[in-house]
Design an enzyme around this catalytic site. Structure first.
Site, PDB file in Angstrom:
ATOM      1  N   CYS A 115     -10.540 -25.772  11.354  1.00 14.03           N
ATOM      2  CA  CYS A 115     -10.879 -27.589  11.178  1.00 14.03           C
ATOM      3  C   CYS A 115     -11.156 -28.415  12.514  1.00 14.03           C
ATOM      4  O   CYS A 115     -12.147 -29.312  12.312  1.00 14.03           O
ATOM      5  CB  CYS A 115      -9.402 -27.900  11.662  1.00 14.03           C
ATOM      6  SG  CYS A 115      -8.352 -29.900  11.755  1.00 14.03           S
ATOM      7  N   CYS A 226     -12.884 -25.707  21.123  1.00 14.58           N
ATOM      8  CA  CYS A 226     -12.919 -25.796  19.712  1.00 14.58           C
ATOM      9  C   CYS A 226     -14.191 -25.676  19.419  1.00 14.58           C
ATOM     10  O   CYS A 226     -14.654 -25.325  18.322  1.00 14.58           O
ATOM     11  CB  CYS A 226     -12.462 -27.224  19.237  1.00 14.58           C
ATOM     12  SG  CYS A 226     -13.910 -28.701  20.602  1.00 14.58           S
TER      13      CYS A 226
HETATM   14 FE1  SF4 Z   1      -8.112 -30.726  13.597  1.00 12.58          FE
HETATM   15 FE2  SF4 Z   1      -9.620 -29.314  16.374  1.00 12.58          FE
HETATM   16 FE3  SF4 Z   1      -8.632 -32.190  16.145  1.00 12.58          FE
HETATM   17 FE4  SF4 Z   1      -6.869 -30.719  16.413  1.00 12.58          FE
HETATM   18  S1  SF4 Z   1      -8.756 -30.245  17.803  1.00 12.58           S
HETATM   19  S2  SF4 Z   1      -7.156 -31.767  14.386  1.00 12.58           S
HETATM   20  S3  SF4 Z   1      -7.943 -28.633  15.133  1.00 12.58           S
HETATM   21  S4  SF4 Z   1     -10.234 -30.802  14.642  1.00 12.58           S
END
Ligand code: SF4
Length: 234
Positions: A115, A226
């Site tokens: 994600c 991330c």
């Molecule tokens: Fe997606 Fe990373 Fe945002 Fe969580 S922090 S919604 S995993 S992009």
């Protein structure tokens, strides 16, 4: 010059001196990627106060807190800057959600990193593509994964030089400057959120917890990146 050579020259300078040197070295090849964190707000204030025409970019993952948009607008107005917002590729988000669900990130580290890749890494890559170097508000003190952070690093993932003017700052120094210069900051900081990202992946923390404890709180500390700030020391 290489990142190592620049780091050797810039490491001992204060934040303003580092940004000045970055601007002199890279000129229009320099960009500032802000997440509107208190550290980033300090950098925005320094850039504005010195009148350096360094472009600002940020990411809208589609899962941000409503207050983040308010702060973005307030910051633009206060400092007379347009912060260009980069969004994830709509088709990629649709495919990801169709395959793994809208809250896939809670189910595994793999899903969470996927994600982040779609909603953050790919838009950041596009945002940075026209440039040779970028400014970032990371500090060593923020987490175990950032303890070795240098003022100048090679961002191999994006093929750029990454400059961290606040690398050696303490949390107290950041908030001291925010207060002294009346810099606008995210209202959730006053509600127990020392680090703020996507709403679904950020919670408030107790005083005894670390600054990054509320980010992806269900994961072990060594996973709490991330990918924006890894792979290079990024
Ligand atoms: Fe997606 Fe990373 Fe945002 Fe969580 S922090 S919604 S995993 S992009």
């Amino acid at each position: 010059m290489t990142a190592d050579e620049l780091n050797g020259e810039w490491e001992g300078h204060d934040a303003e001196g580092v940004i000045r040197r970055a601007w002199e070295a890279f000129g229009e090849g320099l960009v500032f990627a802000t997440s509107l964190a208190a550290e980033d707000q300090v950098i925005t204030e320094i850039i504005a106060r010195n009148g350096w025409p360094i472009p600002h970019v940020t990411l809208d993952t589609g899962r941000l807190f409503p207050e983040t948009y308010t702060l973005l607008a307030e910051t633009e107005k206060r400092y007379g800057v347009r912060i260009r917002v980069f969004f994830p590729d709509a088709a990629a988000v649709e495919a990801l959600v169709a395959e793994r669900g809208v809250n896939l990130f809670y189910e595994s580290v793999e899903n969470r990193k996927l994600c982040c890749r779609v909603r953050k890494l790919e838009p950041l890559r596009r945002a940075l593509a026209p440039y040779r170097a970028w400014l970032c508000g990371l500090r060593r003190e923020q987490s175990v994964t950032r303890a070795g952070l240098r003022v100048v690093e090679e961002d191999r993932a994006n093929g750029l030089i990454k400059v961290n003017p606040l690398a050696g700052w303490t949390e107290q120094e950041v908030w001291g400057v925010v207060a002294a210069r009346a810099i606008p900051y995210h209202p959730l900081h006053d509600r127990g959120y020392p680090s703020i990202g996507c709403a679904c992946c950020t919670r408030a923390v107790a005083r005894t917890e670390g600054v990054r404890a509320g980010r992806w709180w269900w994961e072990a500390p060594e996973h709490k990146e991330c990918g924006l700030h890894s792979g290079s020391r990024l």
